[in-house]
Scaffold this active site. Structure first.
Site, PDB file in Angstrom:
ATOM      1  CB  SER A 159       6.979   5.714  11.057  1.00 35.25           C
ATOM      2  OG  SER A 159       7.780   4.636  10.687  1.00 35.25           O
ATOM      3  CG  ASP A 214       1.874   1.162   9.348  1.00 32.48           C
ATOM      4  OD1 ASP A 214       2.471   1.515   8.321  1.00 32.48           O
ATOM      5  OD2 ASP A 214       1.122   1.920   9.984  1.00 32.48           O
ATOM      6  NE  ARG A 273       9.468   5.521   8.545  1.00 28.05           N
ATOM      7  CZ  ARG A 273       9.139   6.766   8.171  1.00 28.05           C
ATOM      8  NH1 ARG A 273      10.067   7.686   8.024  1.00 28.05           N
ATOM      9  NH2 ARG A 273       7.908   7.090   7.911  1.00 28.05           N
ATOM     10  NE  ARG A 333       2.574   9.087  12.437  1.00 32.24           N
ATOM     11  CZ  ARG A 333       2.924   7.825  12.538  1.00 32.24           C
ATOM     12  NH1 ARG A 333       3.561   7.242  11.539  1.00 32.24           N
ATOM     13  NH2 ARG A 333       2.688   7.160  13.631  1.00 32.24           N
ATOM     14  CG  ASP A 370      -0.247  -0.256   2.536  1.00 37.11           C
ATOM     15  OD1 ASP A 370       0.987  -0.302   2.548  1.00 37.11           O
ATOM     16  OD2 ASP A 370      -0.930  -0.427   3.572  1.00 37.11           O
ATOM     17  CG  HIS A 371       3.470   2.374   2.997  1.00 39.59           C
ATOM     18  ND1 HIS A 371       2.532   1.545   3.553  1.00 39.59           N
ATOM     19  CD2 HIS A 371       3.778   3.276   3.967  1.00 39.59           C
ATOM     20  CE1 HIS A 371       2.290   1.925   4.795  1.00 39.59           C
ATOM     21  NE2 HIS A 371       3.027   2.976   5.072  1.00 39.59           N
TER      22      HIS A 371
HETATM   23  C1  MIC Z   1       3.859   6.113   8.495  1.00 40.94           C
HETATM   24  O1  MIC Z   1       2.701   6.478   8.493  1.00 40.94           O
HETATM   25  O2  MIC Z   1       4.795   6.801   8.967  1.00 40.94           O
HETATM   26  C2  MIC Z   1       4.176   4.765   7.918  1.00 40.94           C
HETATM   27  C3  MIC Z   1       4.885   4.974   6.667  1.00 40.94           C
HETATM   28  O3  MIC Z   1       2.990   4.062   7.651  1.00 40.94           O
HETATM   29  C4  MIC Z   1       5.012   4.012   8.957  1.00 40.94           C
HETATM   30  C5  MIC Z   1       5.635   2.794   8.490  1.00 40.94           C
HETATM   31  C6  MIC Z   1       6.837   2.983   7.635  1.00 40.94           C
HETATM   32  O4  MIC Z   1       7.637   3.894   7.849  1.00 40.94           O
HETATM   33  O5  MIC Z   1       7.003   2.132   6.792  1.00 40.94           O
HETATM   34  C7  MIC Z   1       4.316   3.703  10.251  1.00 40.94           C
HETATM   35  O6  MIC Z   1       3.418   4.409  10.626  1.00 40.94           O
HETATM   36  O7  MIC Z   1       4.743   2.804  10.986  1.00 40.94           O
HETATM   37 FE1  SF4 Z   2      -0.223   4.734   5.064  1.00 39.14          FE
HETATM   38 FE2  SF4 Z   2       1.074   5.334   7.342  1.00 39.14          FE
HETATM   39 FE3  SF4 Z   2      -0.330   7.185   6.034  1.00 39.14          FE
HETATM   40 FE4  SF4 Z   2      -1.586   5.264   7.256  1.00 39.14          FE
HETATM   41  S1  SF4 Z   2      -0.305   6.837   8.217  1.00 39.14           S
HETATM   42  S2  SF4 Z   2      -2.014   6.011   5.209  1.00 39.14           S
HETATM   43  S3  SF4 Z   2      -0.222   3.518   6.955  1.00 39.14           S
HETATM   44  S4  SF4 Z   2       1.514   6.127   5.295  1.00 39.14           S
END
Ligand code: MIC
Ligand code: SF4
Length: 659
Positions: free
Chosen positions: A533, A119, A535, A379, A64-65
């Site tokens: 996140s 995630d 990550r 975010r 999805d990313h």
């Molecule tokens: C995000 O919203 O920051 C992400 C991208 O979904 C991350 C995961 C990632 O960095 O791959 C998350 O929320 O954990």
């Molecule tokens: Fe995707 Fe993370 Fe954004 Fe949710 S917050 S839509 S999981 S990138």
């Protein structure tokens, strides 16, 4: 006996430990999920464990990313994830099927079950009564191998919701209000349990929007009861048999209770660039807006997009505004089409994207220089949109669509009649979009592209650690600061040597070239270090460059767990004032650290050396005939025996290998 929902679900999944806040507990995990940006590494780690097949009842690999395919790399990752899922017995959710959290809610959520996802927004499933945690990929890989999930038992914060929304106020305003009251660190060490008479009127997708942004509070997770609304949601999904009632028993003991009257809420908005900079919309109304993005795992359900579609019916966008819609899932998009919601969006001038994360993680949709973007996302950390000095506001779909119509931030109540959206009578459930694993997975070949680089071997902790202060940062540093995302860097998530070249570059563009090949070093930080996140690359990439120590005022939960998993010592100041003593370039020593850790010490001596007397009272020593000034401070480590062993061995994979 009186019991919170959290205690009931935890008790039913307890593998070891006691449900006393502050103690380490291990929980059995029923479901796992990964997304592509964290999944590639998680599955490389899982492979390294040598387990023949995924153990949990349900395990899903979502894409999805990383949806932009500007070269072979993301496409290679998608293929790797698809073949890996088939090989090891996981469901595969292909690109275009939707955001992991939305799809998991629709197709797999089950009250009373546990879910671990790589995630940070995995707690979204708490909207359907799941106890769902975000974690690093390695913790998910361990759960896939059948191991329990370890966590420090949080306190339980009760939030009692009463009343009913006024027109143009919705679930996003609830969580924005909680963020306004508690801030981005107010949920740390807590699980939020919602209850109260208002739940009767709150559908599962609305609850999920609230649970989703518990992540922004730093909460371990959030959970709602399973009641008539939950049953209704599961029935619409054709899965009523997955329903189990779930409610608190007797007079449950919450560590604290927050009361919120939905009727008194007004439209709220989070200002740039933190989700807790929340004010009433009217306080910033009149701010000109260039871009409006509606979607993300927080707000892209059928209800959310239908409110937008109905509002836009017969209207046009303000000429300055670019409106983009990112549906949460294919199911949402199909039902939107069926209910006549797609046409008003298209006719008004909205750009409708395939389901996915898109601009929320900087995969396209970057705003113009100096412009304001209003988003329904969770975010708005600085620069996350892909544009430096961005001005991103976070709001409900109602407030976002008002901005799209009027070209400015404005109270959505200006729009007149409110289109209240209930669940449709007929709901389309397309079971074909998810790929179940084939029965004989062993025969499937896992296909890797050249961008997929095997996991490195991490070295154990030396007896005495010596290094240097490589970087000093302030409060609330996010994982986006430590390791940025965006369309340039995300395709490197399965290539550690390459992605490491971006570690800390937001804060210091020279960091990787300045430190690589110079032994080991430390990063000094302030409060809530590593928020955002899940990550694990934000732990692993610095570790790859030689960062072995992080000394901060306080850590965010998931990042702390990731640091330990990759053998980075997570230290906190005993006296937070000592933060001021440290500067880049000072030499450091942790004498006898390995033994002290294994012996269970929770205070450690930490020596700081400088060539100039940087404070009064430093001790003078001589080193190779040169005058050196030394100061000893005390730092703290708050770790379980298992975590101490993990750190001594250099990380969780080394521990798993040792058994
Ligand atoms: C995000 O919203 O920051 C992400 C991208 O979904 C991350 C995961 C990632 O960095 O791959 C998350 O929320 O954990
Ligand atoms: Fe995707 Fe993370 Fe954004 Fe949710 S917050 S839509 S999981 S990138």
């Amino acid at each position: 006996m009186s019991k919170t929902i959290v205690e009931q679900v935890m008790a039913a999944h307890l593998v070891s430990g006691e449900l006393v806040s502050g103690a380490e507990v291990a929980l059995k995990i029923d479901h796992t999920l990964t997304q592509d940006a964290t999944g590639t590494l998680a599955y490389l780690e899982f492979e390294a464990m040598g387990v023949p097949r995924a153990v949990p009842e349900v395990a899903v690999s979502y894409v999805d990313h990383n949806l932009l395919q500007t070269d072979f790399r993301n496409a290679d990752d998608h293929r790797f994830l698809r073949t890996m899922a088939a090989r090891y017995g996981l469901y595969f959710s292909p690109p275009g099927n939707g955001i992991s959290h939305q799809v998991h809610l629709e197709r797999f959520s089950a009250p009373g079950k546990t879910l671990l996802g790589s995630d940070s927004h995995t707690p979204t499933a708490g909207g359907a009564g799941m106890l769902a945690f975000g974690a690093g990929g390695l913790d998910v890989a361990l759960a896939l191998a059948g191991q329990p999930f370890y966590l420090i038992m949080p306190e339980i914060l009760g939030v009692r919701l009463a009343g009913r929304f006024a027109p143009w106020v919705s679930a996003k305003d609830v969580i924005l209000e909680v963020l306004r009251r508690l801030t981005v660190k107010g949920g740390r060490g807590k699980i939020i349990e919602y209850f109260g008479p208002a739940l009767r009127f709150l559908s599962v997708p609305e609850r999920a929007a609230i649970a989703n942004m518990g992540a922004e509070l730093g909460a371990t997770t959030s959970i709602f009861p399973a009641d008539a609304q939950t049953r209704k949601f599961l029935a619409l999904q054709g899965r009523e048999e997955d329903f189990r009632p779930l409610k608190a028993h007797g007079r449950p003991q919450y560590a604290q209770v927050l009361e919120l009257d939905l009727a008194s809420l007004e439209p709220l908005i989070a200002c740039p660039s933190s989700p807790d900079k929340v004010v009433p919309v009217k306080k910033v109304s009149g701010t000109p807006v260039d871009q409006v993005l509606i979607g993300s795992c927080a707000n892209s359900s059928f209800r959310d997009l239908m409110v937008v579609a109905r509002t836009l019916k017969g209207r046009r966008l303000h000429p300055r505004v670019s409106l983009e819609i990112n549906p949460g899932s294919l199911q949402v998009l199909e039902n939107l089409a069926l209910a006549g919601g797609l046409l008003p969006l298209l006719s008004a001038g909205a750009r409708v994207m395939p389901p996915g994360c898109w601009g929320c993680i900087g995969m396209g949709q970057a705003p113009a220089t100096g412009s304001v973007s209003v988003r329904t996302f969770p975010r708005n950390f600085p620069g996350r949109s892909g544009t430096k000095d961005d001005q991103v506001y976070l709001a409900s779909p109602e407030t976002a669509v008002a901005a799209a119509v009027f070209g400015e931030i404005t109270d959505p109540r200006r729009l007149g009649d409110y289109p209240r959206i209930g669940a449709p009578r007929y709901f389309l459930v397309n079971g074909r979009s998810l790929v179940p694993p084939p029965p004989a997975g062993e025969k499937v070949e896992v296909i890797r592209g050249p961008n997929i680089v095997a996991f490195p071997q991490l070295s154990p902790l030396p007896d005495t650690w010596r290094g240097e202060v490589w970087l000093k940062v302030g409060d609330h540093v996010t994982t986006d600061d430590i390791l940025p995302a965006g369309s340039q860097i995300l395709p490197l998530r399965s290539n550690l040597p390459e992605i490491s070249k971006y570690a800390f570059t937001r804060l210091d563009p020279e960091f990787p070239s300045r430190v690589q090949g110079r032994g080991e070093g430390a990063v000094i930080g302030g409060e809530n270090y590593g928020q955002g996140s899940s990550r694990e690359h934000a732990a692993l990439a610095p570790r790859y460059l030689g960062v072995r120590v992080k000394l901060v005022k306080s850590f965010a939960r998931i990042h702390l767990a990731n640091l330990i998993n990759f053998g980075i010592l997570p230290l906190t100041f005993e006296n937070p004032g000592d933060y001021d003593l440290l500067t880049q370039g000072q030499k450091l020593e942790l004498p006898n650290i390995r033994q002290l850790l294994l012996d269970g010490a929770d205070r450690l001596p930490f020596k700081v050396f400088g060539e100039k007397p940087w404070i009064q009272g430093v001790r003078v020593i001589r080193f190779k005939e040169k005058k050196v000034y030394e100061k000893e401070i005390w730092v703290r480590v708050d770790l379980s025996t298992r975590q101490r062993r993990m750190l001594a061995l250099g990380g969780a994979l080394n521990l798993a290998r040792e058994g």
